[in-house]
Design a protein around this motif. Structure first.
Motif, PDB file in Angstrom:
ATOM      1  N   ALA A  56     -11.950 -30.769 -27.816  1.00 56.90           N
ATOM      2  CA  ALA A  56     -12.602 -29.699 -28.576  1.00 56.90           C
ATOM      3  C   ALA A  56     -13.809 -30.215 -29.335  1.00 56.90           C
ATOM      4  CB  ALA A  56     -11.599 -29.069 -29.540  1.00 56.90           C
ATOM      5  N   LEU A  57     -13.703 -31.411 -29.901  1.00 60.24           N
ATOM      6  CA  LEU A  57     -14.836 -32.003 -30.610  1.00 60.24           C
ATOM      7  C   LEU A  57     -16.030 -32.163 -29.673  1.00 60.24           C
ATOM      8  CD1 LEU A  57     -12.876 -34.734 -32.577  1.00 60.24           C
ATOM      9  CD2 LEU A  57     -14.282 -32.986 -33.654  1.00 60.24           C
ATOM     10  N   LYS A  58     -15.780 -32.683 -28.479  1.00 54.18           N
ATOM     11  CA  LYS A  58     -16.861 -32.881 -27.522  1.00 54.18           C
ATOM     12  C   LYS A  58     -17.421 -31.544 -27.047  1.00 54.18           C
ATOM     13  CE  LYS A  58     -16.829 -36.338 -24.730  1.00 54.18           C
ATOM     14  NZ  LYS A  58     -16.539 -37.333 -23.679  1.00 54.18           N
ATOM     15  N   ASN A  59     -16.555 -30.562 -26.878  1.00 49.16           N
ATOM     16  CA  ASN A  59     -16.980 -29.266 -26.389  1.00 49.16           C
ATOM     17  C   ASN A  59     -17.907 -28.578 -27.376  1.00 49.16           C
ATOM     18  OD1 ASN A  59     -16.818 -27.000 -24.487  1.00 49.16           O
ATOM     19  ND2 ASN A  59     -15.743 -25.971 -26.159  1.00 49.16           N
ATOM     20  N   VAL A  60     -17.622 -28.730 -28.670  1.00 50.79           N
ATOM     21  CA  VAL A  60     -18.464 -28.113 -29.685  1.00 50.79           C
ATOM     22  C   VAL A  60     -19.869 -28.677 -29.624  1.00 50.79           C
ATOM     23  CG1 VAL A  60     -18.845 -27.897 -32.163  1.00 50.79           C
ATOM     24  CG2 VAL A  60     -16.578 -27.585 -31.234  1.00 50.79           C
ATOM     25  N   GLY A  61     -19.964 -30.000 -29.568  1.00 56.10           N
ATOM     26  CA  GLY A  61     -21.268 -30.616 -29.539  1.00 56.10           C
ATOM     27  C   GLY A  61     -22.042 -30.303 -28.279  1.00 56.10           C
ATOM     28  N   GLU A  62     -21.337 -30.214 -27.162  1.00 59.20           N
ATOM     29  CA  GLU A  62     -22.012 -30.057 -25.876  1.00 59.20           C
ATOM     30  C   GLU A  62     -22.344 -28.611 -25.548  1.00 59.20           C
ATOM     31  OE1 GLU A  62     -19.202 -31.905 -23.363  1.00 59.20           O
ATOM     32  OE2 GLU A  62     -19.815 -33.942 -23.886  1.00 59.20           O
ATOM     33  N   LEU A  65     -23.372 -22.527 -27.529  1.00 59.40           N
ATOM     34  CA  LEU A  65     -22.845 -21.168 -27.563  1.00 59.40           C
ATOM     35  C   LEU A  65     -21.457 -21.152 -28.187  1.00 59.40           C
ATOM     36  CD1 LEU A  65     -22.989 -18.180 -26.844  1.00 59.40           C
ATOM     37  CD2 LEU A  65     -22.105 -18.755 -24.566  1.00 59.40           C
ATOM     38  N   ASN A  66     -20.600 -22.108 -27.787  1.00 60.67           N
ATOM     39  CA  ASN A  66     -19.267 -22.162 -28.384  1.00 60.67           C
ATOM     40  C   ASN A  66     -19.347 -22.386 -29.884  1.00 60.67           C
ATOM     41  OD1 ASN A  66     -17.907 -21.722 -26.053  1.00 60.67           O
ATOM     42  ND2 ASN A  66     -17.322 -23.856 -25.703  1.00 60.67           N
ATOM     43  N   ARG A  67     -20.273 -23.235 -30.307  1.00 62.60           N
ATOM     44  CA  ARG A  67     -20.372 -23.512 -31.733  1.00 62.60           C
ATOM     45  C   ARG A  67     -20.780 -22.253 -32.490  1.00 62.60           C
ATOM     46  NH1 ARG A  67     -24.142 -26.172 -35.445  1.00 62.60           N
ATOM     47  NH2 ARG A  67     -25.749 -26.163 -33.852  1.00 62.60           N
ATOM     48  N   ARG A  68     -21.666 -21.484 -31.920  1.00 60.75           N
ATOM     49  CA  ARG A  68     -22.133 -20.291 -32.611  1.00 60.75           C
ATOM     50  C   ARG A  68     -21.086 -19.179 -32.610  1.00 60.75           C
ATOM     51  NH1 ARG A  68     -27.313 -20.240 -34.144  1.00 60.75           N
ATOM     52  NH2 ARG A  68     -28.671 -21.909 -33.383  1.00 60.75           N
ATOM     53  N   THR A  69     -20.117 -19.265 -31.765  1.00 62.76           N
ATOM     54  CA  THR A  69     -19.048 -18.277 -31.804  1.00 62.76           C
ATOM     55  C   THR A  69     -17.838 -18.796 -32.545  1.00 62.76           C
ATOM     56  OG1 THR A  69     -18.241 -19.024 -29.638  1.00 62.76           O
ATOM     57  CG2 THR A  69     -19.763 -17.160 -29.663  1.00 62.76           C
ATOM     58  N   GLY A  70     -18.011 -19.900 -33.256  1.00 65.42           N
ATOM     59  CA  GLY A  70     -16.970 -20.353 -34.175  1.00 65.42           C
ATOM     60  C   GLY A  70     -16.009 -21.360 -33.607  1.00 65.42           C
ATOM     61  N   SER A  71     -16.336 -22.005 -32.487  1.00 62.56           N
ATOM     62  CA  SER A  71     -15.420 -22.979 -31.921  1.00 62.56           C
ATOM     63  C   SER A  71     -15.742 -24.357 -32.454  1.00 62.56           C
ATOM     64  CB  SER A  71     -15.527 -22.981 -30.391  1.00 62.56           C
ATOM     65  OG  SER A  71     -14.720 -23.988 -29.844  1.00 62.56           O
ATOM     66  N   ILE A  72     -14.822 -24.924 -33.262  1.00 59.23           N
ATOM     67  CA  ILE A  72     -15.022 -26.274 -33.764  1.00 59.23           C
ATOM     68  C   ILE A  72     -13.762 -27.079 -33.502  1.00 59.23           C
ATOM     69  CG2 ILE A  72     -16.681 -25.530 -35.497  1.00 59.23           C
ATOM     70  CD1 ILE A  72     -14.533 -25.932 -37.595  1.00 59.23           C
ATOM     71  N   PRO A 246     -25.750 -46.431 -40.554  1.00 59.55           N
ATOM     72  CA  PRO A 246     -26.354 -45.094 -40.473  1.00 59.55           C
ATOM     73  C   PRO A 246     -25.607 -44.196 -39.493  1.00 59.55           C
ATOM     74  CG  PRO A 246     -27.693 -46.701 -39.310  1.00 59.55           C
ATOM     75  CD  PRO A 246     -26.645 -47.482 -40.035  1.00 59.55           C
ATOM     76  N   LEU A 247     -25.692 -42.905 -39.750  1.00 55.18           N
ATOM     77  CA  LEU A 247     -25.117 -41.946 -38.812  1.00 55.18           C
ATOM     78  C   LEU A 247     -25.840 -42.035 -37.476  1.00 55.18           C
ATOM     79  CD1 LEU A 247     -24.662 -38.783 -41.083  1.00 55.18           C
ATOM     80  CD2 LEU A 247     -22.976 -40.541 -40.495  1.00 55.18           C
ATOM     81  N   THR A 248     -25.086 -41.873 -36.405  1.00 60.25           N
ATOM     82  CA  THR A 248     -25.681 -41.941 -35.080  1.00 60.25           C
ATOM     83  C   THR A 248     -26.574 -40.736 -34.818  1.00 60.25           C
ATOM     84  OG1 THR A 248     -25.216 -42.245 -32.723  1.00 60.25           O
ATOM     85  CG2 THR A 248     -23.766 -40.750 -33.916  1.00 60.25           C
ATOM     86  N   THR A 249     -27.561 -40.931 -33.973  1.00 59.38           N
ATOM     87  CA  THR A 249     -28.386 -39.819 -33.516  1.00 59.38           C
ATOM     88  C   THR A 249     -27.983 -39.383 -32.110  1.00 59.38           C
ATOM     89  OG1 THR A 249     -30.043 -41.383 -32.682  1.00 59.38           O
ATOM     90  CG2 THR A 249     -30.355 -40.543 -34.924  1.00 59.38           C
ATOM     91  N   THR A 250     -26.933 -39.997 -31.570  1.00 58.16           N
ATOM     92  CA  THR A 250     -26.498 -39.701 -30.202  1.00 58.16           C
ATOM     93  C   THR A 250     -25.644 -38.444 -30.183  1.00 58.16           C
ATOM     94  OG1 THR A 250     -26.518 -42.040 -29.620  1.00 58.16           O
ATOM     95  CG2 THR A 250     -25.237 -40.572 -28.208  1.00 58.16           C
ATOM     96  N   TYR A 251     -25.972 -37.584 -29.262  1.00 58.12           N
ATOM     97  CA  TYR A 251     -25.337 -36.282 -29.096  1.00 58.12           C
ATOM     98  C   TYR A 251     -24.158 -36.422 -28.131  1.00 58.12           C
ATOM     99  CZ  TYR A 251     -25.372 -31.439 -27.203  1.00 58.12           C
ATOM    100  OH  TYR A 251     -25.050 -30.189 -26.788  1.00 58.12           O
ATOM    101  N   PRO A 252     -22.963 -35.825 -28.406  1.00 56.90           N
ATOM    102  CA  PRO A 252     -22.647 -34.897 -29.478  1.00 56.90           C
ATOM    103  C   PRO A 252     -21.993 -35.517 -30.719  1.00 56.90           C
ATOM    104  CG  PRO A 252     -20.911 -34.829 -27.863  1.00 56.90           C
ATOM    105  CD  PRO A 252     -21.910 -35.825 -27.352  1.00 56.90           C
ATOM    106  N   ALA A 253     -21.834 -36.860 -30.753  1.00 61.36           N
ATOM    107  CA  ALA A 253     -21.220 -37.477 -31.935  1.00 61.36           C
ATOM    108  C   ALA A 253     -22.011 -37.178 -33.199  1.00 61.36           C
ATOM    109  CB  ALA A 253     -21.095 -38.984 -31.727  1.00 61.36           C
TER     110      ALA A 253
END
Length: 407
Positions: A56-62, A65-72, A246-253
């Motif tokens: 689910a974590l990976k799906n949100v970042g990738e 659309l899922n993130r905007r519909t509330g999937s985290i 530092p926080l990573t800039t690599t997506y979706p982490a």
């Protein structure tokens, strides 16, 4: 500068909650955290929950659309790390999962929301879908009480009309990045919701958007073995200095508390430097499938069908080498004892009391996908961690338990 009376109140609060005085750095506020194994349905499947959460974590970042519909990210309800939080005036106390992998705070899964004079119904529908659970309901703003009387006013609270996947808890206190709240107000998909930490800062209670977390190894089913510190760190909980990366800039982490690291078993690299996350809501240490295969081969472990975990013999345990997490210029080593599940809790996994299980497992996908590891609770119980929004970094320090033999 804070008024003297305000600083004194905060100091007294911290002393009344923590077992020992805390380092006063930017007026930190401390709350105890209790670990709880959720065994209401029999033995727990930690691996299943953790891998569902990882997916689910990976799906949100990738998937925007899922993130905007509330999937985290999914909250692991097999093992919860619980803080008592008051909502309303007079306050009702709710037992909330502390989650760095999500950012909404909500109640109502167990204890029903009690409206008081400070409750304001915004009329906004709110919904969050987790990997193996969800809640939906209405947003309120309300007074939130941390500890003995220190309050945040007008904090956004999700009030669940329905929820699934949460047993024995009342909801979540989310301390992940602000952007994870985007889209959770379903009628305002581009809106973010200030987190508890954000409001502590904006209301002048803390002067840095920083959360320090201390866990300690435990061998009991329920144990108040942790501490959550807002606005600073507790120097009694770690040794030496905190080192930051530092926080990573690599997506979706990069959507989460993401960092870059490599992992070596002894002197053998099993995972080259890549991006992953640090997460209180994941129990195990999950690594890319290729790294997991390397680790299994190096340890000689076999896969246990009952638990899904790796199992080793006593002889193999005696031969275990350190598992080294190389972060920036620092190395954080898990000793042999830190790599195994507490043997006193084997039966809660559905395993045998006589076996030795490893806490390292597969994230389910190969490296190179932008979220290749999760340093979960079994990593964090050996190192103090700091989640620093102000400076976009995560910090670690050793503790009295880093090299302890507890498992």
């Amino acid at each position: 500068m804070f008024p003297a009376a305000s600083l004194l109140t905060t100091l007294l609060l911290a002393l009344s909650i923590a077992a020992s005085p805390v380092e006063i750095r930017n007026s930190p506020i401390t709350l105890p955290i209790a670990r709880r194994l959720n065994t209401s349905g029999g033995s727990i499947n930690i691996l299943q929950h953790d891998q569902s959460r990882a997916a689910a974590l990976k799906n949100v970042g990738e998937n925007t659309l899922n993130r905007r519909t509330g999937s985290i990210a999914v909250t692991n309800d097999a093992v919860g790390y619980i803080a008592a939080v008051g909502v309303g005036s007079p306050a009702t106390t709710y037992n909330l999962i502390v989650d760095t992998g999500s950012s909404n705070t909500w109640v109502g899964a167990g204890t029903a929301y009690v409206k008081t004079s400070t409750s304001v119904d915004t009329g906004e529908p709110v919904e969050v879908t987790y990997g193996s659970g969800s809640f939906s309901g209405t947003e309120y703003t309300d007074t939130v009480t941390l500890g003995s009387g220190l309050t945040i006013t007008a904090q956004s609270i999700g009030v669940a009309a329905t929820s699934t996947g949460f047993t024995g808890v009342d909801g979540i206190i989310g301390i992940g990045p602000l952007d994870l709240t985007e889209g959770t107000l379903t009628d305002e998909p581009d809106t973010t919701i200030p987190t508890v930490t954000d409001n502590l800062y904006s209301q002048g209670i803390i002067s840095e958007i920083v959360v320090g977390i201390s866990f300690e190894p435990t061998t009991t089913e329920t144990d108040t073995n942790g501490e959550l510190t807002f606005g600073g760190t507790d120097a009694t909980k770690y040794t030496g200095d905190i080192a930051y990366t530092p926080l990573t800039t690599t997506y979706p982490a990069s959507y989460y508390w993401g960092i870059n690291e490599s992992i070596t078993y002894g002197t053998t690299t099993i995972l080259s430097e890549t991006a992953g996350i640090v997460d209180t809501g994941t129990t195990l240490i999950l690594i890319a499938t290729n790294a997991f295969s390397e680790y299994q081969s190096a340890t000689g472990a076999t896969l246990d069908r009952e638990t899904g975990l790796l199992r080793i013999t006593t002889t193999q345990y005696d031969a275990l080498e350190d598992l080294n997490f190389n972060i920036g210029s620092n190395t954080y080593a898990l000793t042999a004892n830190a790599q195994i599940w507490p043997r006193a809790l084997n039966t809660y996994l559905g395993g045998s009391a006589n076996y030795i299980y490893l806490v390292v497992n597969s994230i389910g996908t190969p490296s190179g996908e932008g979220l290749d590891f999760i340093n979960g609770y079994t990593f964090l119980e050996r190192f103090y961690s700091v989640f620093d929004t102000t400076n976009s970094q995560v910090g670690f320090a050793t503790t009295a338990y880093t090299d302890a033999t507890t498992n």
